[in-house]
Design a protein around this motif. Structure first.
Motif, PDB file in Angstrom:
ATOM      1  N   ASP A  33      42.014  25.089  34.275  1.00 55.99           N
ATOM      2  CA  ASP A  33      41.313  25.736  35.356  1.00 55.99           C
ATOM      3  C   ASP A  33      39.837  25.880  34.952  1.00 55.99           C
ATOM      4  O   ASP A  33      39.500  25.745  33.770  1.00 55.99           O
ATOM      5  CB  ASP A  33      41.965  27.114  35.576  1.00 55.99           C
ATOM      6  CG  ASP A  33      41.253  27.949  36.606  1.00 55.99           C
ATOM      7  OD1 ASP A  33      41.031  27.444  37.709  1.00 55.99           O
ATOM      8  OD2 ASP A  33      40.925  29.122  36.304  1.00 55.99           O
ATOM      9  N   ASP A  35      37.134  28.392  36.801  1.00 54.94           N
ATOM     10  CA  ASP A  35      36.558  29.725  36.989  1.00 54.94           C
ATOM     11  C   ASP A  35      37.335  30.828  36.271  1.00 54.94           C
ATOM     12  O   ASP A  35      38.539  30.988  36.486  1.00 54.94           O
ATOM     13  CB  ASP A  35      36.477  30.054  38.483  1.00 54.94           C
ATOM     14  CG  ASP A  35      35.548  29.101  39.217  1.00 54.94           C
ATOM     15  OD1 ASP A  35      34.473  28.808  38.672  1.00 54.94           O
ATOM     16  OD2 ASP A  35      35.898  28.651  40.324  1.00 54.94           O
ATOM     17  N   ASN A  36      36.637  31.549  35.430  1.00 56.38           N
ATOM     18  CA  ASN A  36      37.188  32.648  34.641  1.00 56.38           C
ATOM     19  C   ASN A  36      38.208  32.202  33.595  1.00 56.38           C
ATOM     20  O   ASN A  36      38.867  33.028  32.965  1.00 56.38           O
ATOM     21  CB  ASN A  36      37.780  33.753  35.530  1.00 56.38           C
ATOM     22  CG  ASN A  36      36.713  34.745  35.956  1.00 56.38           C
ATOM     23  OD1 ASN A  36      35.590  34.715  35.439  1.00 56.38           O
ATOM     24  ND2 ASN A  36      37.046  35.636  36.869  1.00 56.38           N
ATOM     25  N   THR A  37      38.318  30.868  33.419  1.00 48.53           N
ATOM     26  CA  THR A  37      39.120  30.329  32.322  1.00 48.53           C
ATOM     27  C   THR A  37      38.175  29.721  31.287  1.00 48.53           C
ATOM     28  O   THR A  37      38.182  30.121  30.117  1.00 48.53           O
ATOM     29  CB  THR A  37      40.106  29.264  32.834  1.00 48.53           C
ATOM     30  OG1 THR A  37      41.041  29.889  33.700  1.00 48.53           O
ATOM     31  CG2 THR A  37      40.855  28.612  31.680  1.00 48.53           C
ATOM     32  N   ASP A 117      43.689  31.319  34.123  1.00 55.12           N
ATOM     33  CA  ASP A 117      43.607  32.782  34.055  1.00 55.12           C
ATOM     34  C   ASP A 117      44.391  33.466  35.170  1.00 55.12           C
ATOM     35  O   ASP A 117      44.436  34.687  35.221  1.00 55.12           O
ATOM     36  CB  ASP A 117      42.141  33.247  34.125  1.00 55.12           C
ATOM     37  CG  ASP A 117      41.541  33.019  35.498  1.00 55.12           C
ATOM     38  OD1 ASP A 117      41.546  31.858  35.967  1.00 55.12           O
ATOM     39  OD2 ASP A 117      41.086  33.996  36.121  1.00 55.12           O
ATOM     40  N   GLN A 118      45.000  32.679  36.072  1.00 57.02           N
ATOM     41  CA  GLN A 118      45.705  33.321  37.184  1.00 57.02           C
ATOM     42  C   GLN A 118      47.193  32.984  37.189  1.00 57.02           C
ATOM     43  O   GLN A 118      47.580  31.816  37.167  1.00 57.02           O
ATOM     44  CB  GLN A 118      45.107  32.849  38.516  1.00 57.02           C
ATOM     45  CG  GLN A 118      43.788  33.503  38.854  1.00 57.02           C
ATOM     46  CD  GLN A 118      43.540  33.417  40.349  1.00 57.02           C
ATOM     47  OE1 GLN A 118      44.204  34.056  41.153  1.00 57.02           O
ATOM     48  NE2 GLN A 118      42.594  32.582  40.719  1.00 57.02           N
ATOM     49  N   ASP A 122      47.581  29.080  38.566  1.00 57.75           N
ATOM     50  CA  ASP A 122      47.669  28.237  37.371  1.00 57.75           C
ATOM     51  C   ASP A 122      49.054  28.270  36.724  1.00 57.75           C
ATOM     52  O   ASP A 122      49.667  27.225  36.472  1.00 57.75           O
ATOM     53  CB  ASP A 122      46.634  28.691  36.336  1.00 57.75           C
ATOM     54  CG  ASP A 122      45.230  28.790  36.924  1.00 57.75           C
ATOM     55  OD1 ASP A 122      44.802  27.796  37.535  1.00 57.75           O
ATOM     56  OD2 ASP A 122      44.591  29.841  36.762  1.00 57.75           O
TER      57      ASP A 122
HETATM   58 MG    MG Z   1      40.525  30.829  37.497  1.00 62.60          MG
END
Ligand code: MG
Length: 173
Positions: A33, A35-37, A117-118, A122
């Motif tokens: 992933d 974003d935010n990963t 991160d989700q 994910d």
């Molecule tokens: Mg993410």
């Protein structure tokens, strides 16, 4: 019922994931992933530390593909400078983008890890499509607009896992 959301592994950040630790599990490729990963959802480009991590993987022969639900502009402008193949608007947890990614990399599901991160996109997507999955703590405390809804559900699932002793890390929020 919540089992589909349980990652095979969980780490505090992608930097805990080493080529060696993947190779020990027979992993040859990473679907990650964005974003935010890899970076904060609102950071436009990779950090020097991330570039080093990606180079470290590639030097050890681990293939990397970015699979993101975000739009073309975001994913392309992030991935192109790194020379990493990418899929945008991936519609995770649907499996089409994951299948497309392993086809392009020439790897089997059993040799490929899905990192994100989700739980709802994910991890659930990776699990239901037969991949090894690694959950990372989100890089940033904030999220894009659509992710905020998923996070509410996610917090409930995470807290249930923690109560059962299935996950042992501090609340990422
Ligand atoms: Mg993410």
């Amino acid at each position: 019922m919540l089992k589909g959301f349980l990652p095979s592994q969980h780490v505090k950040s992608i930097f805990e994931i080493t080529p060696q630790s993947l190779k020990e599990k027979g992993i040859k490729a990473i679907i990650t992933d964005l974003d935010n990963t890899l970076v904060e959802w609102d950071r436009p480009a990779a950090t020097p530390k991330l570039i080093k991590w990606i180079d470290g993987m590639r030097n050890e022969g681990i293939l990397v593909t970015i699979v993101s639900n975000n739009n073309e502009q975001r994913v392309k402008s992030f991935s192109d400078p790194l020379k990493i193949p990418f899929i945008f608007r991936a519609k995770k947890p649907m499996g089409n983008a994951f299948r497309k990614a392993i086809k392009a990399m020439g790897t089997q599901k059993s040799e490929t890890v899905v990192i994100g991160d989700q739980l709802l996109t994910d991890i659930f997507g990776g699990n239901r499509n037969g991949f090894h999955t690694i959950l990372v703590v989100p890089v940033a405390q904030s999220d894009g607009f659509f992710t905020k809804f998923n996070r509410k559900i996610e917090r409930r699932i995470l807290s249930s896992f923690r109560k059962k002793g299935m996950l042992n890390w501090e609340d990422p929020k």
